[in-house]
Design a protein around this motif. Structure first.
Motif, mmCIF file in Angstrom:
data_model
loop_
_atom_site.group_PDB
_atom_site.id
_atom_site.type_symbol
_atom_site.label_atom_id
_atom_site.label_comp_id
_atom_site.label_asym_id
_atom_site.label_seq_id
_atom_site.Cartn_x
_atom_site.Cartn_y
_atom_site.Cartn_z
ATOM 1 N N TYR A 35 -2.816 12.651 -4.603
ATOM 2 C CA TYR A 35 -2.626 11.206 -4.554
ATOM 3 C C TYR A 35 -1.196 10.853 -4.966
ATOM 4 O O TYR A 35 -0.636 11.492 -5.864
ATOM 5 C CB TYR A 35 -3.563 10.505 -5.531
ATOM 6 C CG TYR A 35 -5.028 10.725 -5.290
ATOM 7 C CD1 TYR A 35 -5.689 11.807 -5.860
ATOM 8 C CD2 TYR A 35 -5.765 9.839 -4.498
ATOM 9 C CE1 TYR A 35 -7.046 12.006 -5.658
ATOM 10 C CE2 TYR A 35 -7.121 10.032 -4.294
ATOM 11 C CZ TYR A 35 -7.749 11.116 -4.879
ATOM 12 O OH TYR A 35 -9.088 11.305 -4.664
ATOM 13 N N CYS B 252 4.482 10.286 1.121
ATOM 14 C CA CYS B 252 3.827 9.068 0.627
ATOM 15 C C CYS B 252 4.702 7.894 1.046
ATOM 16 O O CYS B 252 5.803 7.709 0.505
ATOM 17 C CB CYS B 252 3.673 9.129 -0.881
ATOM 18 S SG CYS B 252 3.128 7.584 -1.633
ATOM 19 N N ARG C 32 1.212 7.735 -6.601
ATOM 20 C CA ARG C 32 1.056 6.585 -7.501
ATOM 21 C C ARG C 32 2.417 5.953 -7.740
ATOM 22 O O ARG C 32 3.419 6.658 -7.868
ATOM 23 C CB ARG C 32 0.464 7.058 -8.824
ATOM 24 C CG ARG C 32 0.302 5.986 -9.895
ATOM 25 C CD ARG C 32 -0.153 6.609 -11.188
ATOM 26 N NE ARG C 32 -0.401 5.629 -12.239
ATOM 27 C CZ ARG C 32 -0.052 5.810 -13.502
ATOM 28 N NH1 ARG C 32 0.569 6.906 -13.875
ATOM 29 N NH2 ARG C 32 -0.338 4.878 -14.407
ATOM 30 N N TRP D 137 -2.063 3.101 -5.973
ATOM 31 C CA TRP D 137 -2.494 4.453 -5.624
ATOM 32 C C TRP D 137 -2.690 4.544 -4.115
ATOM 33 O O TRP D 137 -3.136 3.581 -3.474
ATOM 34 C CB TRP D 137 -3.821 4.795 -6.295
ATOM 35 C CG TRP D 137 -3.762 5.026 -7.779
ATOM 36 C CD1 TRP D 137 -3.935 4.104 -8.769
ATOM 37 C CD2 TRP D 137 -3.539 6.280 -8.438
ATOM 38 N NE1 TRP D 137 -3.819 4.705 -9.984
ATOM 39 C CE2 TRP D 137 -3.581 6.034 -9.824
ATOM 40 C CE3 TRP D 137 -3.305 7.581 -7.998
ATOM 41 C CZ2 TRP D 137 -3.398 7.043 -10.778
ATOM 42 C CZ3 TRP D 137 -3.122 8.584 -8.934
ATOM 43 C CH2 TRP D 137 -3.167 8.310 -10.306
ATOM 44 N N GLY D 138 -2.390 5.716 -3.599
ATOM 45 C CA GLY D 138 -2.726 5.990 -2.215
ATOM 46 C C GLY D 138 -4.172 6.428 -2.102
ATOM 47 O O GLY D 138 -4.880 6.580 -3.105
ATOM 48 N N GLN D 139 -4.585 6.693 -0.873
ATOM 49 C CA GLN D 139 -5.988 7.045 -0.622
ATOM 50 C C GLN D 139 -6.248 8.532 -0.801
ATOM 51 O O GLN D 139 -7.406 8.958 -0.874
ATOM 52 C CB GLN D 139 -6.381 6.609 0.797
ATOM 53 C CG GLN D 139 -6.005 7.588 1.910
ATOM 54 C CD GLN D 139 -4.517 7.643 2.208
ATOM 55 O OE1 GLN D 139 -3.723 6.850 1.691
ATOM 56 N NE2 GLN D 139 -4.113 8.591 3.047
ATOM 57 N N GLY D 140 -5.183 9.329 -0.883
ATOM 58 C CA GLY D 140 -5.336 10.760 -1.100
ATOM 59 C C GLY D 140 -5.265 11.568 0.181
ATOM 60 O O GLY D 140 -5.627 11.085 1.259
ATOM 61 N N THR D 141 -4.786 12.801 0.050
ATOM 62 C CA THR D 141 -4.759 13.738 1.169
ATOM 63 C C THR D 141 -5.205 15.103 0.639
ATOM 64 O O THR D 141 -4.780 15.531 -0.430
ATOM 65 C CB THR D 141 -3.361 13.808 1.812
ATOM 66 O OG1 THR D 141 -3.402 14.636 2.977
ATOM 67 C CG2 THR D 141 -2.302 14.348 0.862
ATOM 68 N N GLN E 131 0.816 -1.203 0.000
ATOM 69 C CA GLN E 131 0.000 0.000 0.000
ATOM 70 C C GLN E 131 0.854 1.260 0.000
ATOM 71 O O GLN E 131 2.047 1.227 0.313
ATOM 72 C CB GLN E 131 -0.939 0.033 1.210
ATOM 73 C CG GLN E 131 -0.251 0.072 2.549
ATOM 74 C CD GLN E 131 -1.266 0.156 3.704
ATOM 75 O OE1 GLN E 131 -2.472 0.255 3.510
ATOM 76 N NE2 GLN E 131 -0.759 0.121 4.913
ATOM 77 N N VAL F 35 0.534 5.267 1.511
ATOM 78 C CA VAL F 35 -0.222 6.081 2.461
ATOM 79 C C VAL F 35 0.317 7.510 2.428
ATOM 80 O O VAL F 35 1.481 7.750 2.756
ATOM 81 C CB VAL F 35 -0.139 5.519 3.888
ATOM 82 C CG1 VAL F 35 -0.899 6.425 4.853
ATOM 83 C CG2 VAL F 35 -0.673 4.092 3.939
#
Length: 117
Positions: free
Chosen positions: A95, A22, A97, A107-111, A3, A5
């Protein structure tokens, strides 16, 4: 678990700075192309900056050149985006990637980054 993050988003005033991170787990950055993307409300997701984990070659969207800096710490398996001179137009979910030929992209979950006075 494989993952990405992201962290570091928040509310900042125009002209301010933020640093996004990330963190990758379950795989090594080596041989990956890492990138930061963003998606503003009602708009398509767009590339902000990318970096080759081997060699460190970078490229940036014209809208962020001279203001944003992408970097990686391969020992920590972490990528960063230093954002300076932030503008309201930089408001978006950011995000990270990871891509590598022959491997599934990640891909991350986004911030969320909000630039507002």
């Amino acid at each position: 678990q494989v993952q990405l993050v992201e962290a570091g988003g928040g509310l900042v005033q125009p002209g301010g700075s933020l640093r996004l991170s990330c963190a990758a787990s379950g795989f090594s950055f080596n041989y990956y192309t890492m990138g930061w993307y963003r998606q503003a409300p009602g708009k398509e997701r767009e590339l902000v900056a990318a970096i080759l984990s081997i060699g460190g070659s970078t490229n940036y969207a014209d809208s962020v050149k001279g203001r944003f800096t992408i970097s990686t710490d391969n020992a920590k398996n972490t990528m960063y985006l230093q954002m300076n001179s932030l503008k309201p137009d930089d408001t978006a979910v950011y995000y990270c990637r990871a891509t590598r030929y022959g491997y599934r992209e990640l891909w991350g979950q986004g911030t969320l980054v909000t630039v507002s006075s």
